[in-house]
Write an enzyme that holds these catalytic residues in place. Structure first.
Site, PDB file in Angstrom:
ATOM      1  N   ARG A 153      -2.808   8.747  22.298  1.00  0.00           N
ATOM      2  CA  ARG A 153      -2.916   8.793  23.629  1.00  0.00           C
ATOM      3  C   ARG A 153      -3.437   7.339  24.182  1.00  0.00           C
ATOM      4  O   ARG A 153      -4.411   6.787  23.652  1.00  0.00           O
ATOM      5  CB  ARG A 153      -4.104   9.706  24.201  1.00  0.00           C
ATOM      6  CG  ARG A 153      -4.460   9.682  25.533  1.00  0.00           C
ATOM      7  CD  ARG A 153      -5.497   8.946  25.925  1.00  0.00           C
ATOM      8  NE  ARG A 153      -6.018   9.299  27.333  1.00  0.00           N
ATOM      9  CZ  ARG A 153      -6.958   8.458  27.977  1.00  0.00           C
ATOM     10  NH1 ARG A 153      -7.641   7.661  27.277  1.00  0.00           N
ATOM     11  NH2 ARG A 153      -7.324   8.718  29.109  1.00  0.00           N
ATOM     12  N   THR A 167     -15.881   3.025  29.106  1.00  0.00           N
ATOM     13  CA  THR A 167     -14.798   1.940  28.999  1.00  0.00           C
ATOM     14  C   THR A 167     -15.944   0.777  29.448  1.00  0.00           C
ATOM     15  O   THR A 167     -16.683   0.827  30.242  1.00  0.00           O
ATOM     16  CB  THR A 167     -13.650   1.949  29.879  1.00  0.00           C
ATOM     17  OG1 THR A 167     -13.115   3.101  29.643  1.00  0.00           O
ATOM     18  CG2 THR A 167     -12.843   0.843  30.014  1.00  0.00           C
TER      19      THR A 167
HETATM   20  N1  GLY Z   1     -10.497   4.496  31.249  1.00  0.00           N
HETATM   21  C1  GLY Z   1     -10.404   4.800  29.865  1.00  0.00           C
HETATM   22  C2  GLY Z   1      -9.293   5.743  29.664  1.00  0.00           C
HETATM   23  O1  GLY Z   1      -8.978   6.592  30.120  1.00  0.00           O
HETATM   24  O2  GLY Z   1      -9.112   5.691  28.479  1.00  0.00           O
END
Ligand code: GLY
Length: 408
Positions: free
Chosen positions: A268, A240
């Site tokens: 998700r 990320t």
């Molecule tokens: N921190 C990124 C995710 O869990 O998608």
């Protein structure tokens, strides 16, 4: 009860006046502990390590008088556009169906506006899409097909996000590990069973890795990327990027963007699109954001917790450490589980003080870093709660390491 128009106006006026008092911090738990009020002498940007190459253009925008959220976008659209960064945007690792789904959110301190999108397909710059939600709708969050339709209506191009390289890594996962997917109880569940210890674990693991590297070759993954591809399969990354920025007036913004957890179930959404978890900015206090295990971060509202900690007088580092400890507490301090949880926070206070903190330090030769620009662009080592290396979730059950004849 009958309320006359005159009573209504009077009540409303009194209500607004009390609200105005509250807004100026009369109800803060400890006003003397409130964070320092002076803006920094120079602008500052903090971001995850993968934003380093794009800090200059963000900083130039800030010093040219540009808006802090625009500067943040200058940084995080860099990795989104880069097909070789497989943690965000174009080239992001896909879900279990082989489809890239992206999440992002942003928050603009001066206006207290926010935008967010989750599980978006075929649009590369979801950070800008979250900003478009903020600027062009009365909503804060759009998801899935609706977010995509909104993006196309706003003129975002439809793009194929799955690069050949990411497709091949997904194929490697399908062929070798897809029976160890994200279905079933998660790490926090009482029904989750940690794999048994196996004294032969290391040698079996080496053998397994060698087999996978051979298969990676057969799938056409280039030699220099095979070892990395195997690691992405064995330990699906949450990669990320978060970025927060402050200018000389003390105005702040933050944003986070991701392709989320590799091989996740379709639909998700992790922490990155959740305002308060993946990113939070409060013009009175500071800005914070997260990379790492989204499931655990959502449960502690990491970015919001950190900003509220700073409001109560904690330093950026103390505020981040407290959020990390909340994650540990949620897993009952069980270090056999904690080894599968990684998390980093990027923290900026309204006076320009900042910190990068992480759950695990990483190995000595590869310590966790974050990137900063305050006129000088640099990496800094994050302060870790635990020394050592996380190993990524899910653990490979030992049987997974066994050669076919040993499994019988
Ligand atoms: N921190 C990124 C995710 O869990 O998608």
């Amino acid at each position: 009860m009958k309320v006359s128009r005159r009573d209504f106006i009077a009540t409303t006026a009194i209500g607004s006046a009390s609200l105005a008092l509250d807004l100026h911090g009369q109800n803060k738990p400890d006003a003397s502990a409130a964070p320092p009020g002076n803006p920094p002498k120079k602008p500052l940007i903090i971001c995850a390590h993968n934003g380093y190459d794009y800090l200059d253009r963000g900083y130039a925008l800030l010093t040219g008088g540009g808006d802090t959220l625009d500067a943040v976008m200058q940084v995080i659209t860099g990795p989104e556009d880069d097909p070789n960064d497989d943690s965000v945007g174009l080239g992001g690792l896909p879900n279990e169906d082989g489809v890239v789904e992206l999440d992002a959110c942003c928050m603009h301190g001066p206006t207290c506006m926010a935008g967010s999108v989750a599980a978006v397909r075929e649009i590369k710059n979801v950070s800008l899409l979250s900003k478009a939600v903020m600027e062009h709708t009365g909503h804060v969050m759009l998801v899935g097909e609706g977010a995509q339709r909104f993006g196309f209506a706003m003129g975002f191009p439809r793009e194929t996000l799955l690069t050949e390289r990411s497709r091949k890594v997904w194929l490697l996962w399908k062929e070798t590990m897809s029976n160890q997917d994200w279905w079933g109880p998660g790490l926090a569940s009482p029904n989750y069973k940690l794999p048994d210890e196996n004294p032969n674990h290391s040698s079996l693991r080496e053998e397994r890795i060698q087999q996978m590297e051979e298969l990676a070759g057969k799938l056409g993954i280039e030699p220099g990327f095979r070892a990395a591809a195997v690691q992405r399969v064995l330990h699906p990354p949450y990669g990320t990027i978060h970025c927060s920025a402050i200018n000389e007036k003390g105005e702040m913004s933050g944003a986070t963007t991701t392709s989320g957890l590799a091989w996740k179930l379709a639909g998700r959404a992790g922490d990155s699109p959740i305002i308060g978890a993946g990113c939070y900015t409060d013009q009175d206090v500071g800005s914070a954001g997260a990379t790492g295990n989204g499931e655990e971060n959502i449960k502690v509202c990491g970015a919001h917790t950190i900003v509220e900690n700073m409001r109560r007088g904690m330093s950026p580092q103390e505020a981040g450490m407290d959020a990390l400890k909340r994650i540990v507490r949620n897993l009952n301090g069980d270090m056999r589980k904690m080894q599968y949880v990684d998390m980093s926070y990027y923290i900026l206070r309204k006076d320009g003080a900042y910190a990068g903190v992480c759950m695990w330090s990483g190995p000595p030769e590869h310590l966790r870093r974050f990137a900063v620009h305050d006129g000088t662009k640099r990496y800094e080592t994050a302060v870790a709660l635990f020394q050592g290396k996380s190993i990524g979730w899910p653990p490979m059950p030992d049987r997974q390491h066994l050669a076919p004849e040993q499994k019988k």
